[in-house]
Design an enzyme around this catalytic site. Structure first.
Site: not given
Length: 360
Positions: A120, A164, A187
């Site tokens: 990322k 994460q 997200d």
């Protein structure tokens, strides 16, 4: 096989509806960064018509070795999308002197999580998106993570925040994610985003990246989703559930197969589209698939491999060697859904920055 899966799992404010618009390059208005339209534009009335024709269920045909599935190259598609994002970021920088910013919170030393975050970061740097990270050891407290999250929430140069996952077991994942501001939830896991995804007539601010990437691959591969039978294997909040919801918004007839489903292979082999996100290696065999089905393999399982750069290699939920002889198209692992997930994360971050700067 179903028994093996059960055993495996035991072990182991509504926002403006048009804000998630298609981004186009000013130099080439016909070049869309993503193909999927705002969900509200897909809403159609349910008008049922009677059909008295006798339905004869199709038999499951024997697969042959004569056919070979087309490989859906997620890496190539993602590169094209990321090039479009980089052009838009450059246009934003030249026009208003601002660029999008993404913040990541990483807890612990999981090798797969560290790999995902590294990818990322690289993607953000290549696209011109600012990337910042807060790292914590496995032993950190919830308060430490929430404090970092609060700091990113208040930072105007950060337009997207992701935690994460998975988090260590001693941390309350739900509590931590609920601290995340909705307008920075790139997200797409906030309950309001998932709720708006589930409801006709609503548009989520962000769609979860992996489901969004799966549908984008289907659209770019010329797969007609409307009216098709789709099976989603797995029902996690991160992938399985939102994928089912998103496919329904695209008017597929969706079934969900999970660890307690009886005869999962029988249900799966009726599907025109199979999206599998169970995380169980080689769960889906060739005889699970309808000849000509399109297979999107989200599953990733790390296998120890000393010859690999990172000490392991990834395999998917699908027994690839068997599936390619039955399916019409299939994503590889790695190189399929993974790169698309990152590309959709960048799309969501760009979307958030455009909204924050009122930039179009």
């Amino acid at each position: 096989m179903a028994f093996v899966w059960h055993k495996w799992l035991r072990k182991s404010i509504r926002f403006p509806s048009t804000s998630r618009a298609l981004f186009t390059l000013k130099s080439d208005p016909s070049q869309e960064i993503i193909k999927s339209p705002p969900l509200l534009s897909l809403d159609l009335p349910d008008v049922w018509t009677s059909n008295s024709k006798y339905f004869d269920p199709p038999s499951i045909r024997e697969c042959t070795n004569e056919c070979s599935a087309r490989v859906i190259d997620g890496k190539l598609v993602a590169e094209k999308i990321r090039a479009g994002i980089a052009a838009e970021v450059m246009r934003m920088k030249e026009s208003i002197g601002k660029v999008p910013g993404l913040a990541v919170i990483l807890v612990g030393q999981r090798r797969d999580s560290k790999t995902y975050v590294r990818n990322k970061r690289i993607a953000c740097e290549e696209a011109g998106i600012n990337f910042v990270m807060a790292k914590f050891p496995d032993t950190c407290s919830e308060d430490e993570v929430c404090e970092a999250l609060s700091s990113f929430n208040e930072n105007p140069s950060v337009h997207g925040i992701l935690v994460q996952l998975p988090l260590p077991h001693h941390l309350d994942e739900e509590k931590i994610l609920n601290e995340l501001r909705l307008e920075k939830d790139v997200d797409g896991f906030h309950p309001l985003n998932i709720g708006n995804l589930a409801m006709r007539g609503r548009e989520p601010l962000f769609i979860p990246c992996t489901p969004k990437g799966c549908v984008e691959l289907l659209l770019r591969s010329g797969v007609d989703i409307m009216g098709k039978r789709a099976v989603v294997i797995g029902r996690s909040n991160i992938v399985g559930l939102p994928t089912s919801l998103l496919l329904q918004r695209h008017h597929a007839t969706v079934s969900t197969v999970h660890a307690l489903t009886k005869n999962p292979e029988q249900i799966t082999c009726e599907a025109d589209i199979v999206v599998t996100a169970a995380g169980v290696p080689n769960l889906v065999r060739g005889n699970w698939l309808k000849p000509g089905a399109v297979v999107i393999d989200v599953g990733t399982y790390p296998l120890e491999d000393s010859t690999s750069e990172y000490g392991y290699r990834l395999i998917g939920d699908v027994c690839y060697e068997e599936a390619v002889a039955v399916a019409s198209a299939i994503t590889p692992v790695p190189g399929g859904v993974g790169p698309m997930t990152i590309a959709m994360l960048l799309v969501n971050t760009l979307d958030s920055a455009k909204r924050a700067f009122n930039f179009s």
